[in-house]
Design a protein around this motif. Sequence first.
Motif, short mmCIF file in Angstrom:
data_model
loop_
_atom_site.label_atom_id
_atom_site.label_comp_id
_atom_site.label_asym_id
_atom_site.label_seq_id
_atom_site.Cartn_x
_atom_site.Cartn_y
_atom_site.Cartn_z
N CYS A 15 0.83 -1.20 0.00
CA CYS A 15 0.00 0.00 0.00
C CYS A 15 0.87 1.25 0.00
CB CYS A 15 -0.96 0.01 1.18
SG CYS A 15 -0.19 0.12 2.80
N PHE A 17 0.37 5.38 1.38
CA PHE A 17 -0.47 6.35 2.08
C PHE A 17 0.10 7.74 1.89
CE2 PHE A 17 -1.79 8.59 6.04
CZ PHE A 17 -3.15 8.60 5.79
N LEU A 24 -5.20 6.52 0.46
CA LEU A 24 -4.59 5.22 0.67
C LEU A 24 -4.83 4.37 -0.58
CD1 LEU A 24 -3.15 3.18 2.51
CD2 LEU A 24 -5.39 2.65 3.51
N HIS A 119 -7.53 2.79 -5.42
CA HIS A 119 -8.24 3.09 -4.18
C HIS A 119 -9.09 1.88 -3.80
CE1 HIS A 119 -7.28 7.39 -4.02
NE2 HIS A 119 -7.35 7.34 -5.35
N LEU A 120 -9.39 1.76 -2.53
CA LEU A 120 -10.17 0.64 -2.04
C LEU A 120 -11.50 0.51 -2.77
CD1 LEU A 120 -10.17 -1.65 0.05
CD2 LEU A 120 -11.14 -0.06 1.69
N ARG A 135 -9.35 -3.90 4.32
CA ARG A 135 -10.14 -3.08 5.23
C ARG A 135 -9.43 -2.97 6.58
NH1 ARG A 135 -13.12 1.04 5.21
NH2 ARG A 135 -14.31 0.19 3.50
N PHE A 138 -6.70 -0.51 6.05
CA PHE A 138 -7.32 0.81 5.97
C PHE A 138 -7.60 1.34 7.37
CE2 PHE A 138 -10.95 3.61 5.91
CZ PHE A 138 -10.68 4.48 4.85
N ASN A 139 -8.23 0.53 8.21
CA ASN A 139 -8.55 0.96 9.57
C ASN A 139 -7.30 1.28 10.37
OD1 ASN A 139 -11.29 0.77 9.13
ND2 ASN A 139 -11.47 -1.26 10.03
#
Length: 146
Positions: A15, A17, A24, A119-120, A135, A138-139
């Motif tokens: 990933c 950021f 992200l 992107h997600l 996810r 991401f969190n």
Amino acid sequence: MDAYDWLARNRVVLCHFDTYSAALLFAHWDGTLLAPAALPASAAPMAAPDDPGVGHDGAAVRQAACERFGLNADEVVRLDDFDAWMQTADGPVRVHALRFDTFDAPGEAIGPHGGTFRHLTQLRGSPMIELNLLRQVFNLMVGGSR
């Protein structure tokens, strides 16, 4: 162990950021969100094993991924707070999260290996088990309900 051995019992989420825009992005390959390959169809989440055996060391997996994909190891950080395990027919597989520490997402680094950054929300339709892992990343990176 060489890079292939380290990556045989592990997978990585790559990933990027952008702290300025809070964007992200995740690496995506045809059919998977994990490097070097998708999880086996038999994969299911599991708790971290008491004794996972040899071959799941995060630093070694990070180095193996950098070697396998020709990445600059100085630009790749392992997210130590991310710790996911999957049970498969061949035994436990550990999933690691690696973040590119560069100004822009290095598409040129994963492009030669068939990867792109997305992107997600652009990853709908990917395997649900892999989306759940993203996810979690991401969190961890952006925050949110756990």
